[in-house]
Design a protein around this motif. Structure first.
Motif, short mmCIF file in Angstrom:
data_model
loop_
_atom_site.label_atom_id
_atom_site.label_comp_id
_atom_site.label_asym_id
_atom_site.label_seq_id
_atom_site.Cartn_x
_atom_site.Cartn_y
_atom_site.Cartn_z
N ILE A 1 0.85 -1.19 0.00
CA ILE A 1 0.00 0.00 0.00
C ILE A 1 0.89 1.23 0.00
CG2 ILE A 1 -1.82 -1.25 1.25
CD1 ILE A 1 -1.05 0.42 3.74
N GLY A 2 0.27 2.37 -0.32
CA GLY A 2 1.02 3.62 -0.33
C GLY A 2 0.50 4.54 -1.41
N PRO A 3 0.94 5.79 -1.42
CA PRO A 3 0.46 6.77 -2.40
C PRO A 3 0.90 6.41 -3.81
CG PRO A 3 2.33 7.65 -1.18
CD PRO A 3 1.96 6.36 -0.51
N SER A 4 0.19 6.98 -4.79
CA SER A 4 0.58 6.79 -6.19
C SER A 4 2.00 7.31 -6.39
CB SER A 4 -0.38 7.54 -7.11
OG SER A 4 -1.68 7.01 -6.98
N GLY A 5 2.77 6.58 -7.19
CA GLY A 5 4.14 7.00 -7.46
C GLY A 5 5.15 6.53 -6.43
N SER A 6 4.72 5.71 -5.49
CA SER A 6 5.64 5.27 -4.43
C SER A 6 6.50 4.09 -4.85
CB SER A 6 4.86 4.92 -3.16
OG SER A 6 3.92 3.89 -3.41
N GLY A 7 6.20 3.48 -6.02
CA GLY A 7 7.02 2.38 -6.53
C GLY A 7 6.40 1.01 -6.40
N LYS A 8 5.15 0.93 -5.94
CA LYS A 8 4.51 -0.36 -5.69
C LYS A 8 4.41 -1.20 -6.97
CE LYS A 8 0.64 1.45 -4.29
NZ LYS A 8 0.95 2.84 -4.69
N SER A 9 3.84 -0.62 -8.01
CA SER A 9 3.66 -1.36 -9.26
C SER A 9 5.00 -1.70 -9.90
CB SER A 9 2.80 -0.56 -10.24
OG SER A 9 1.48 -0.40 -9.74
N THR A 10 5.99 -0.84 -9.74
CA THR A 10 7.31 -1.12 -10.31
C THR A 10 7.92 -2.35 -9.66
OG1 THR A 10 7.63 1.25 -10.74
CG2 THR A 10 9.59 -0.14 -10.78
N VAL A 11 7.67 -2.56 -8.37
CA VAL A 11 8.15 -3.77 -7.71
C VAL A 11 7.58 -5.01 -8.40
CG1 VAL A 11 8.04 -5.14 -5.59
CG2 VAL A 11 8.54 -2.70 -5.45
N LEU A 12 6.26 -5.00 -8.65
CA LEU A 12 5.64 -6.15 -9.32
C LEU A 12 6.22 -6.36 -10.71
CD1 LEU A 12 1.82 -5.98 -8.46
CD2 LEU A 12 3.72 -6.87 -7.10
N ARG A 13 6.41 -5.28 -11.43
CA ARG A 13 6.90 -5.38 -12.81
C ARG A 13 8.36 -5.88 -12.85
NH1 ARG A 13 3.72 -2.87 -16.62
NH2 ARG A 13 5.50 -2.35 -17.93
N CYS A 14 9.12 -5.60 -11.81
CA CYS A 14 10.47 -6.15 -11.73
C CYS A 14 10.44 -7.64 -11.40
CB CYS A 14 11.28 -5.41 -10.67
SG CYS A 14 11.81 -3.74 -11.13
N ILE A 15 9.45 -8.07 -10.63
CA ILE A 15 9.36 -9.49 -10.26
C ILE A 15 9.10 -10.35 -11.49
CG2 ILE A 15 7.99 -11.20 -8.99
CD1 ILE A 15 7.59 -9.06 -6.81
N ASN A 16 8.20 -9.89 -12.38
CA ASN A 16 7.90 -10.74 -13.54
C ASN A 16 8.64 -10.31 -14.81
OD1 ASN A 16 6.48 -8.53 -14.52
ND2 ASN A 16 4.67 -9.71 -15.07
N GLY A 17 9.62 -9.43 -14.65
CA GLY A 17 10.51 -9.10 -15.76
C GLY A 17 9.99 -8.06 -16.72
N LEU A 18 8.90 -7.41 -16.43
CA LEU A 18 8.42 -6.34 -17.31
C LEU A 18 9.30 -5.09 -17.20
CD1 LEU A 18 4.55 -6.62 -16.84
CD2 LEU A 18 5.88 -7.24 -18.85
N GLU A 19 9.97 -4.94 -16.08
CA GLU A 19 10.97 -3.89 -15.91
C GLU A 19 12.28 -4.54 -15.47
OE1 GLU A 19 10.65 -0.86 -16.73
OE2 GLU A 19 8.49 -0.48 -16.74
N LYS A 20 13.37 -4.02 -15.95
CA LYS A 20 14.69 -4.52 -15.55
C LYS A 20 15.26 -3.60 -14.49
CE LYS A 20 19.27 -5.69 -17.34
NZ LYS A 20 20.15 -5.70 -18.54
N PRO A 21 15.50 -4.11 -13.28
CA PRO A 21 16.06 -3.24 -12.23
C PRO A 21 17.48 -2.80 -12.58
CG PRO A 21 16.03 -5.53 -11.50
CD PRO A 21 15.29 -5.48 -12.81
N ASP A 22 17.88 -1.67 -12.03
CA ASP A 22 19.25 -1.20 -12.24
C ASP A 22 20.23 -1.97 -11.37
OD1 ASP A 22 18.77 0.95 -14.16
OD2 ASP A 22 17.65 1.88 -12.53
N SER A 23 19.78 -2.42 -10.22
CA SER A 23 20.62 -3.25 -9.36
C SER A 23 19.73 -4.01 -8.39
CB SER A 23 21.66 -2.41 -8.60
OG SER A 23 21.01 -1.49 -7.74
N GLY A 24 20.33 -4.94 -7.68
CA GLY A 24 19.57 -5.79 -6.77
C GLY A 24 19.16 -7.08 -7.45
N SER A 25 18.45 -7.92 -6.72
CA SER A 25 18.07 -9.22 -7.26
C SER A 25 16.65 -9.59 -6.89
CB SER A 25 19.02 -10.31 -6.74
OG SER A 25 18.88 -10.46 -5.33
#
Length: 241
Positions: free
Chosen positions: A33-57
Motif C-alpha cells: 500500500i502507499g500513495p501513487s508513485g511510491s514504486g509499488k507497481s514497479t516492484v511487481l513489474r520487476c518481479i515478472n521481468g516487465l521492468e529490468k532493475p538497475d541493481s539488486g536481485s
C-alpha cells in the motif's frame, strides 16, 4: 517463494525504487500500500521481468529473474493487471486457453476443459462465449484472474486489480481473491482496498518515495501504525484510526 534484495530502479533521473528488500513465504498474502508513485507497481513489474532493475536481485521459487530466465519465471508467477488486458477479438474461454496452449503447449481439448473449470471457479461459466466488450469491468477482471490461474502459477501478482472498476463491481473481484487466499495461493497485491488488506493479508508493506516505510502484520500496521507517514496516509485514504 519470492525474495527481493536491495532492488533499485531509475527512470531517467527519477529514482523509483531505492533499495527494496523483502521476501514472501508460500501461501502468504502480502499487500503493498502507499500513495501513487511510491514504486509499488514497479516492484511487481520487476518481479515478472516487465521492468529490468538497475541493481539488486529478484528470485522467484528458486529462479533468479533475468533475461535468460523470463519464460521460466513467467511460468511460475502470473500477473493480473488493473486494465484487464484481455484480447478483444477472443472470447472469455479463448482468452483463458491462450497461455496454456501457446506457452505451456497443453492440448487444446485439455486447455478448454481447464478453462471451463476456471470460469466456473470465478462464477462466469455462462459467459464462456462472450467477448470482452460484452462483459462488465468486474467480469473482465474475473476472466483475467482465471487466465492467470490457467498458467498454474506458484504465485500471482495483482496490480491494483479493482482500481479501474465501478465501486459496485469491486466486491465481486475481491470475493474471488479472498477464495484464492483461502485456498493457499501465494499473492502479492498492490491495492488501495484497505478493508481487503486488513481481512485477507498476512502482512502489509507501506511504501513511499521508493522505500518500505513500515511493514508488519496486516491488522497491526493498519490499525496501529508506528510511522507518522503511514498514519497520515491511512487517515487520508478512507481508513479511520
Amino acid at each position: 517463494m519470492i525474495e527481493i534484495s536491495d532492488l533499485r530502479k531509475n527512470f531517467g533521473e527519477h529514482e523509483v525504487l531505492r533499495g527494496i528488500t523483502f521476501s514472501t513465504q508460500k501461501g502468504e498474502v502480502v499487500c503493498l500500500i502507499g500513495p501513487s508513485g511510491s514504486g509499488k507497481s514497479t516492484v511487481l513489474r520487476c518481479i515478472n521481468g516487465l521492468e529490468k532493475p538497475d541493481s539488486g536481485s529478484v528470485i522467484v521459487d528458486g529462479v533468479a529473474v533475468g533475461e535468460g530466465t523470463l519464460r521460466q519465471v513467467r511460468s511460475k508467477v502470473a500477473m493480473v493487471f488493473q486494465k484487464f488486458n484481455l484480447f478483444p477479438h477472443r472470447t472469455a474461454l479463448e482468452n483463458i486457453m491462450e497461455g496454456p496452449v501457446y506457452v505451456r503447449n497443453v492440448a487444446r481439448a485439455e486447455a478448454r476443459d481447464q478453462a471451463l473449470e476456471l470460469l466456473e471457479k470465478v462464477g462466469l461459466r455462462d459467459k464462456a462465449n462472450a467477448y470482452p466488450s460484452q462483459l462488465s469491468g468486474g467480469q473482465q477482471q474475473r476472466v483475467g484472474i482465471a487466465r492467470a490461474l490457467a498458467m498454474r502459477p506458484v504465485a500471482i501478482l495483482f496490480d491494483e486489480p479493482t482500481s479501474a472498476l465501478d465501486p459496485e463491481l469491486v466486491g465481486e473481484v475481491l470475493r474471488v481473491m479472498r477464495s484464492l487466499a483461502d485456498e493457499g495461493m501465494t499473492m502479492l497485491v498492490v491495492t488501495h482496498e484497505m478493508a481487503f488488506a486488513r481481512e485477507v493479508a498476512d502482512r502489509v508493506f507501506f511504501m513511499d518515495g521508493g522505500v518500505i516505510v513500515e511493514s508488519g502484520a496486516a491488522r497491526e500496521v493498519l490499525t496501529n501504525p508506528k510511522a507518522d507517514r503511514t498514519r497520515n496516509f491511512l487517515q487520508r485514504i478512507i481508513y479511520p484510526i
